[in-house]
Design a protein around this motif. Structure first.
Motif, PDB file in Angstrom:
ATOM      1  N   PRO A 155       0.819  -1.182   0.039  1.00 27.57           N
ATOM      2  CA  PRO A 155      -0.090   0.027  -0.017  1.00 27.57           C
ATOM      3  C   PRO A 155       0.641   1.366  -0.274  1.00 27.57           C
ATOM      4  O   PRO A 155       1.919   1.373   0.673  1.00 27.57           O
ATOM      5  N   PRO A 157       1.572   4.792   1.536  1.00 21.91           N
ATOM      6  CA  PRO A 157       1.025   5.703   2.482  1.00 21.91           C
ATOM      7  C   PRO A 157       0.811   6.968   2.230  1.00 21.91           C
ATOM      8  O   PRO A 157       1.163   7.622   1.187  1.00 21.91           O
ATOM      9  N   PRO A 158      -0.090   7.583   2.751  1.00 23.99           N
ATOM     10  CA  PRO A 158      -0.537   8.663   2.532  1.00 23.99           C
ATOM     11  C   PRO A 158       0.574   9.718   3.136  1.00 23.99           C
ATOM     12  O   PRO A 158       1.154   9.672   4.032  1.00 23.99           O
ATOM     13  N   ARG A 199     -13.015   5.330  -5.686  1.00 21.64           N
ATOM     14  CA  ARG A 199     -12.191   5.304  -4.714  1.00 21.64           C
ATOM     15  C   ARG A 199     -12.054   3.798  -4.021  1.00 21.64           C
ATOM     16  O   ARG A 199     -10.886   3.456  -3.788  1.00 21.64           O
ATOM     17  N   THR A 203      -8.203   2.436  -3.944  1.00 21.09           N
ATOM     18  CA  THR A 203      -7.595   2.024  -2.676  1.00 21.09           C
ATOM     19  C   THR A 203      -7.581   0.611  -2.542  1.00 21.09           C
ATOM     20  O   THR A 203      -6.573   0.068  -1.849  1.00 21.09           O
ATOM     21  N   TYR A 208      -3.566   2.902  -3.277  1.00 20.34           N
ATOM     22  CA  TYR A 208      -3.351   4.188  -2.994  1.00 20.34           C
ATOM     23  C   TYR A 208      -4.112   4.481  -2.003  1.00 20.34           C
ATOM     24  O   TYR A 208      -5.209   3.942  -1.725  1.00 20.34           O
ATOM     25  N   PRO A 209      -3.917   5.559  -1.102  1.00 20.64           N
ATOM     26  CA  PRO A 209      -4.331   6.159   0.030  1.00 20.64           C
ATOM     27  C   PRO A 209      -5.954   6.682  -0.280  1.00 20.64           C
ATOM     28  O   PRO A 209      -6.796   7.031   0.458  1.00 20.64           O
ATOM     29  N   GLY A 210      -5.954   7.245  -1.701  1.00 23.25           N
ATOM     30  CA  GLY A 210      -7.053   7.921  -2.074  1.00 23.25           C
ATOM     31  C   GLY A 210      -6.969   8.102  -3.344  1.00 23.25           C
ATOM     32  O   GLY A 210      -6.443   7.411  -4.172  1.00 23.25           O
ATOM     33  N   LEU A 248      -6.545  13.762  -0.658  1.00 26.43           N
ATOM     34  CA  LEU A 248      -6.655  13.890   0.713  1.00 26.43           C
ATOM     35  C   LEU A 248      -6.239  15.071   1.260  1.00 26.43           C
ATOM     36  O   LEU A 248      -6.682  15.349   2.550  1.00 26.43           O
TER      37      LEU A 248
END
Length: 284
Positions: A155, A157-158, A199, A203, A208-210, A248
């Motif tokens: 994943p 990270p944001p 979304r 995700t 992706y975080p967004g 985000l």
């Protein structure tokens, strides 16, 4: 790498010609998307730099759209099996503006294909050159870099927001991306890639975080910073994507220069550069 080891060698030098009519409607829709309530577009108007991206669009039938929203591989671009695709950068020269109300033509050629290895696995880089002309005269010359890469299960990270220092003595604009802005830009460019509007897919499938901000959207917004603040024509523009932007948090656009060259940057909320660009200006 010799041609025996290059599975995509047959695509080198491949070309396509795409005609289009430079109608005012895409420009009017783009102006609304970018909150430009001052510029009017009608027959005879000049197309702003980079806004040619709203023409010559791929129109794959729905039956040829893949799970990610992109058209099936093959055709003009090589059928690269790597699942992730990114518009990584471009270099453009603006000789004369496209004019609304007239036909135009875009000629594309595959210039280079190279394979490399990166931290996320195999990568394939494709360089495509385009010449856009109107009435037999060259208006825009463009060279695009497209990168294909393997799916990465890790994943993303944001970005962690920090207090960005003030950008003194520079052109500055803060953009707050939201799903509506991203959807409208996808519509302007007929881009079905689901990472920009879906979304759960962005995700849950791509990690992706967004929602992901389009690289071309960021590039257009950077050049809009110049167009709206400096009353001189843009003669050349180049940009390179470095990190993704997401819906985000706001991101900052900056520009500064010596009068002939404007250095531009899109900064994420964590202070890291997402895109770097340079615009060369002509005389007023």
């Amino acid at each position: 790498m010799n041609t025996d080891e290059q599975p995509y060698a047959a695509w080198l030098g491949g070309s396509e010609v795409v005609p289009d009519w430079i109608a005012p409607a895409p420009l009017q829709a783009a102006a609304a998307t970018f909150d430009d309530v001052e510029t009017g577009f009608q027959s005879g108007s000049a197309v702003p730099p980079l806004w040619h991206w709203f023409y010559f669009l791929p129109k794959a039938p729905q039956s040829r759209i893949g799970d990610d929203g992109h058209p099936a591989r093959g055709g003009f671009l090589p059928p690269i099996a790597l699942p992730r695709r990114m518009f990584a950068g471009a270099r453009l020269t603006f000789t004369r503006p496209l004019v609304v109300g007239q036909p135009a033509e875009r000629r594309g050629t595959i210039r280079a294909i190279s394979e490399r290895s990166g931290r996320s696995g195999s990568l394939v880089f494709v360089t495509v050159s385009y010449t856009i002309s109107q009435n037999g005269q060259t208006c825009i010359e463009e060279e695009q870099d497209i990168v294909y890469r393997e799916a990465d299960p890790t994943p993303v990270p944001p970005p962690q927001a920090i207090d960005l220092p003030p950008a003194e003595g520079a052109l500055v604009r803060t953009i707050t991306p939201d799903p509506v802005l991203l959807f409208r830009f996808s519509a302007l460019t007929f881009n079905g890639h689901r990472i920009h509007y879906d979304r759960p897919y962005a995700t849950g499938v791509e990690g992706y975080p967004g929602l992901v901000v389009h690289g071309p959207l960021t590039a257009v917004l950077l050049l809009e910073l110049v167009r709206r603040n400096i009353r001189r024509p843009v003669r050349a523009f180049s940009f390179r994507g470095l990190l993704p932007l997401f819906d985000l948090a706001p991101f900052r656009l900056t520009g500064a220069g010596d009068g002939e060259t404007i250095t531009l940057e899109a900064l994420r909320c964590d202070g890291k550069a997402a895109m770097q660009a340079e615009a060369t200006l002509g005389p007023a």
